[in-house]
Design a protein around this motif. Structure first.
Motif, PDB file in Angstrom:
ATOM      1  N   GLY A 189       0.816  -1.214   0.000  1.00  0.00           N
ATOM      2  CA  GLY A 189       0.000   0.000   0.000  1.00  0.00           C
ATOM      3  C   GLY A 189       0.845   1.257   0.000  1.00  0.00           C
ATOM      4  N   ALA A 222      -3.594   4.993   0.952  1.00  0.00           N
ATOM      5  CA  ALA A 222      -4.270   5.718  -0.120  1.00  0.00           C
ATOM      6  C   ALA A 222      -5.662   5.173  -0.388  1.00  0.00           C
ATOM      7  N   ASP A 223      -5.879   3.880  -0.095  1.00  0.00           N
ATOM      8  CA  ASP A 223      -7.198   3.291  -0.331  1.00  0.00           C
ATOM      9  C   ASP A 223      -8.139   3.450   0.852  1.00  0.00           C
ATOM     10  N   GLY A 224      -7.718   4.188   1.879  1.00  0.00           N
ATOM     11  CA  GLY A 224      -8.580   4.471   3.021  1.00  0.00           C
ATOM     12  C   GLY A 224      -8.364   3.576   4.220  1.00  0.00           C
ATOM     13  N   ARG A 225      -7.673   2.461   4.066  1.00  0.00           N
ATOM     14  CA  ARG A 225      -7.384   1.609   5.208  1.00  0.00           C
ATOM     15  C   ARG A 225      -6.432   2.324   6.162  1.00  0.00           C
TER      16      ARG A 225
END
Length: 341
Positions: A96, A119-122
Motif C-alpha cells: 500500500g 491511499a485506499d482508506g485503510r
C-alpha cells in the motif's frame, strides 16, 4: 539544469491484511532497512506491520553487489526472502501507499499512538513508527537518459563498477561530486570522458584529469542515443557530434521519499553541494519527534544495502528497548493501583 526523477518498477506480491488492533510498530517502507527493522522487532515478539509501496529504488538493477554472501543476488529476490522471514516470526507485510501518518491521542495509560492511513482508506494504529521509505534519485533532464537508468546509466562505482569495467564510460557532470565520481570510475576503465555540462572545471582539476587520461568535453549534451539493439550507444552533443559510450555515470541528486509523512513533522535538511535532502536522525535512527525513528536511505543517502539493513536492525532494537521500558512503567503503575485497592 532541469531534472527528472528516476523510473520505478512495481514488483507485485500477495499482501497481508491490516490488523484491527493497535500494533507495537508500523514500519513505513519495505526495503532492506524496513524489513530488517521489522525482523528485529518480530523476533522480539513485537506486533509489527510493514507498509510497502512495492517500488524499491534498486528495482531496475539486475543484481545487488557489495554485500558479502548476497553479492550478485537480484534485488527482488532479497526482498522476497526478507518478507518471508519477517512473516515467519509473525510480522505482517502490507502492500500500500501511505497517504498520511500522524500522531493520535495517547492511550489511557499515557503511551504514544500514531495513525497511518493508506491511499485506499485503510488505516493502522501503532505505538511507534519506523520510517524507512528510502530515497528518489533525481537525474538531469537529458532526453534519453532516464530510459537507460539501472543498465547503461549507473550512479555508484561500488554497486555497478565491476560490471562495467573496461567499457567506454562517460561522466555526466551534475555538481562538485562528479569530479570525485570521475576519479573512481577511472579506476575501472581507461576510456573515460567527462562531460562538463556547462559546469565550471578549474585548471587544477583539468590537470589532474589530463594526468589520468580523462578526456574533457565542454560542449553541452543534447541527448543520450540508443543503438540498434536498444542499448545505450552514446551522447549527442549540441553541435551534432556523437561521442560513442556504452555506459554513463551520473551523480544523482538524492531526496528522501517524504510523501504522506508531513503529519509526523520530521525535521529534514539539505546536504552540501546539492547532494540531496534527508530526514535528520540520530545514530540509532531516533528523531526529535517522540516515538518516530528513521533508518536507511531516507536518512543516510549514501548507504548501500548492507548499511541500510544494519541501520534498520539498530533502529528496531532501539524501539524494542524503549517499548520494554514503557511496558514496565505501565505494569508498575497498574500494580500500584491494585495495591491501593
Amino acid at each position: 539544469m532541469a531534472e527528472t526523477t528516476t523510473p520505478y518498477t512495481t514488483t507485485p506480491y500477495t499482501s497481508d491484511a491490516l490488523p484491527d488492533d493497535t500494533v507495537d510498530v508500523v514500519v513505513i517502507g519495505g526495503g532492506a532497512a524496513g524489513l530488517n527493522g521489522a525482523l528485529m522487532l518480530a523476533r522480539s515478539r513485537r506486533s509489527v506491520v510493514v507498509i510497502d509501496s512495492g517500488t524499491p529504488r534498486n528495482a531496475p538493477a539486475e543484481a545487488m553487489h557489495g554485500f558479502i554472501v548476497l553479492d550478485g543476488t537480484p534485488p527482488a529476490e532479497i526482498l522476497r526472502r526478507g518478507r518471508e522471514q519477517v512473516r515467519r516470526y509473525g510480522g505482517r507485510v502490507v502492500v500500500g501507499e501511505v497517504a498520511a501518518a500522524e500522531p493520535a491521542p495517547v492511550s489511557p495509560d499515557g503511551d504514544l499512538r500514531f495513525t497511518v492511513t493508506l491511499a485506499d482508506g485503510r488505516s493502522a494504529t501503532a505505538r511507534r513508527v519506523l520510517v524507512a521509505t528510502g530515497l528518489r534519485d533525481v537525474l538531469p533532464e537529458v532526453p534519453g537518459l532516464a530510459e537507460h537508468w539501472g543498465h547503461g546509466v549507473v550512479h555508484c562505482p561500488y554497486c555497478h563498477g565491476w560490471e562495467v569495467r573496461d567499457e567506454p564510460i562517460g561522466i555526466l557532470a551534475t555538481g562538485p561530486a562528479s569530479v570525485h565520481h570521475a576519479l573512481l570510475f577511472r579506476q575501472l576503465t581507461e576510456d573515460l570522458v567527462y562531460f562538463t555540462g556547462g559546469l565550471p572545471l578549474d585548471a587544477d582539476t583539468r590537470a589532474r584529469f589530463a594526468a589520468r587520461g580523462i578526456r574533457i568535453v565542454d560542449t553541452p549534451v543534447r541527448e543520450v542515443v540508443t543503438d540498434g539493439d536498444g542499448a545505450l550507444g552514446g551522447v549527442r552533443l549540441a553541435d551534432g557530434r556523437l561521442v560513442a559510450r556504452r555506459v554513463l555515470a551520473v551523480a544523482t541528486r538524492m531526496r528522501a521519499r517524504t510523501e504522506g509523512l508531513e503529519g509526523l513533522k520530521l525535521p529534514v535538511e539539505d546536504l552540501p553541494d546539492a547532494m540531496g535532502r534527508r530526514f535528520v536522525s540520530g545514530t540509532a535512527g531516533d528523531t526529535e519527534v517522540p516515538g518516530v525513528w528513521v533508518a536507511g536511505n531516507a536518512t543516510d543517502l549514501v548507504a548501500q544495502v548492507g548499511a541500510s539493513a544494519a541501520a534498520g536492525a539498530l533502529a528496531g532494537a532501539h524501539i524494542n528497548a524503549l517499548l520494554a521500558a514503557a511496558d514496565t512503567d505501565a505494569a508498575l503503575a497498574a500494580a500500584g493501583g491494585r495495591a491501593a485497592l
